[in-house]
Design a protein around this motif. Sequence first.
Motif, PDB file in Angstrom:
ATOM      1  N   UNK A  71       0.830  -1.199   0.000  1.00  0.00           N
ATOM      2  CA  UNK A  71       0.000   0.000   0.000  1.00  0.00           C
ATOM      3  C   UNK A  71       0.867   1.251   0.000  1.00  0.00           C
ATOM      4  N   UNK A  72       1.873   1.279   0.825  1.00  0.00           N
ATOM      5  CA  UNK A  72       2.733   2.465   0.911  1.00  0.00           C
ATOM      6  C   UNK A  72       3.470   2.725  -0.392  1.00  0.00           C
ATOM      7  N   UNK A  73       3.916   1.679  -1.042  1.00  0.00           N
ATOM      8  CA  UNK A  73       4.645   1.812  -2.297  1.00  0.00           C
ATOM      9  C   UNK A  73       3.748   1.933  -3.518  1.00  0.00           C
ATOM     10  N   UNK A  74       2.465   1.583  -3.352  1.00  0.00           N
ATOM     11  CA  UNK A  74       1.527   1.659  -4.466  1.00  0.00           C
ATOM     12  C   UNK A  74       1.791   0.634  -5.552  1.00  0.00           C
ATOM     13  N   UNK A  75       2.299  -0.542  -5.149  1.00  0.00           N
ATOM     14  CA  UNK A  75       2.631  -1.600  -6.103  1.00  0.00           C
ATOM     15  C   UNK A  75       2.117  -2.951  -5.635  1.00  0.00           C
ATOM     16  N   UNK A  76       1.848  -3.787  -6.627  1.00  0.00           N
ATOM     17  CA  UNK A  76       1.494  -5.171  -6.349  1.00  0.00           C
ATOM     18  C   UNK A  76       2.510  -6.077  -7.017  1.00  0.00           C
ATOM     19  N   UNK A  77       2.874  -7.140  -6.331  1.00  0.00           N
ATOM     20  CA  UNK A  77       3.743  -8.164  -6.890  1.00  0.00           C
ATOM     21  C   UNK A  77       2.884  -9.397  -7.113  1.00  0.00           C
ATOM     22  N   UNK A  78       2.939  -9.931  -8.318  1.00  0.00           N
ATOM     23  CA  UNK A  78       2.126 -11.102  -8.630  1.00  0.00           C
ATOM     24  C   UNK A  78       3.028 -12.273  -9.008  1.00  0.00           C
ATOM     25  N   UNK A  79       2.538 -13.459  -8.724  1.00  0.00           N
ATOM     26  CA  UNK A  79       3.210 -14.694  -9.131  1.00  0.00           C
ATOM     27  C   UNK A  79       2.182 -15.513  -9.913  1.00  0.00           C
ATOM     28  N   UNK A 134       1.673 -20.329 -17.018  1.00  0.00           N
ATOM     29  CA  UNK A 134       0.442 -19.561 -17.222  1.00  0.00           C
ATOM     30  C   UNK A 134       0.722 -18.223 -17.891  1.00  0.00           C
ATOM     31  N   UNK A 135      -0.257 -17.781 -18.643  1.00  0.00           N
ATOM     32  CA  UNK A 135      -0.270 -16.416 -19.155  1.00  0.00           C
ATOM     33  C   UNK A 135      -1.512 -15.750 -18.591  1.00  0.00           C
ATOM     34  N   UNK A 136      -1.436 -14.441 -18.400  1.00  0.00           N
ATOM     35  CA  UNK A 136      -2.546 -13.726 -17.782  1.00  0.00           C
ATOM     36  C   UNK A 136      -2.941 -12.550 -18.664  1.00  0.00           C
ATOM     37  N   UNK A 137      -4.230 -12.355 -18.780  1.00  0.00           N
ATOM     38  CA  UNK A 137      -4.783 -11.238 -19.537  1.00  0.00           C
ATOM     39  C   UNK A 137      -4.552  -9.944 -18.751  1.00  0.00           C
ATOM     40  N   UNK A 138      -3.779  -9.018 -19.316  1.00  0.00           N
ATOM     41  CA  UNK A 138      -3.470  -7.775 -18.597  1.00  0.00           C
ATOM     42  C   UNK A 138      -4.722  -6.948 -18.320  1.00  0.00           C
ATOM     43  N   UNK A 139      -5.719  -7.012 -19.204  1.00  0.00           N
ATOM     44  CA  UNK A 139      -6.965  -6.291 -18.949  1.00  0.00           C
ATOM     45  C   UNK A 139      -7.658  -6.836 -17.701  1.00  0.00           C
ATOM     46  N   UNK A 140      -7.560  -8.142 -17.479  1.00  0.00           N
ATOM     47  CA  UNK A 140      -8.147  -8.752 -16.286  1.00  0.00           C
ATOM     48  C   UNK A 140      -7.421  -8.285 -15.028  1.00  0.00           C
ATOM     49  N   UNK A 141      -6.094  -8.112 -15.116  1.00  0.00           N
ATOM     50  CA  UNK A 141      -5.330  -7.608 -13.972  1.00  0.00           C
ATOM     51  C   UNK A 141      -5.734  -6.176 -13.636  1.00  0.00           C
ATOM     52  N   UNK A 142      -5.850  -5.338 -14.657  1.00  0.00           N
ATOM     53  CA  UNK A 142      -6.260  -3.946 -14.433  1.00  0.00           C
ATOM     54  C   UNK A 142      -7.650  -3.903 -13.823  1.00  0.00           C
ATOM     55  N   UNK A 143      -8.560  -4.704 -14.338  1.00  0.00           N
ATOM     56  CA  UNK A 143      -9.925  -4.739 -13.795  1.00  0.00           C
ATOM     57  C   UNK A 143      -9.920  -5.198 -12.339  1.00  0.00           C
ATOM     58  N   UNK A 144      -9.066  -6.153 -12.016  1.00  0.00           N
ATOM     59  CA  UNK A 144      -8.986  -6.657 -10.639  1.00  0.00           C
ATOM     60  C   UNK A 144      -8.483  -5.577  -9.689  1.00  0.00           C
TER      61      UNK A 144
END
Length: 64
Positions: free
Chosen positions: A27-35, A40-50
């Motif tokens: 929260x303080x850094x304003x970043x998320x780290x994902x694994x 797997x491949x992930x839809x970037x639009x789905x990440x933004x929506x999440x």
Amino acid sequence: MHCSSCGLSIDDELEEVPGMRSARTDVRGGRSTIRLEEGATVDTDALVAAVRAPATTRRGLPTD
């Protein structure tokens, strides 16, 4: 993001995206780290929506 509860909400939303293994939001850094799941491949639009989902839901804004 304003509090740790916001970060947890974002983590929960991100972890629902198919192919995600885990998410941790700073929260303080304003970043998320994902694994991702192996291979797997992930839809970037789905990440933004999440990431947007918790904020728009709390504020009553449209989610699309």
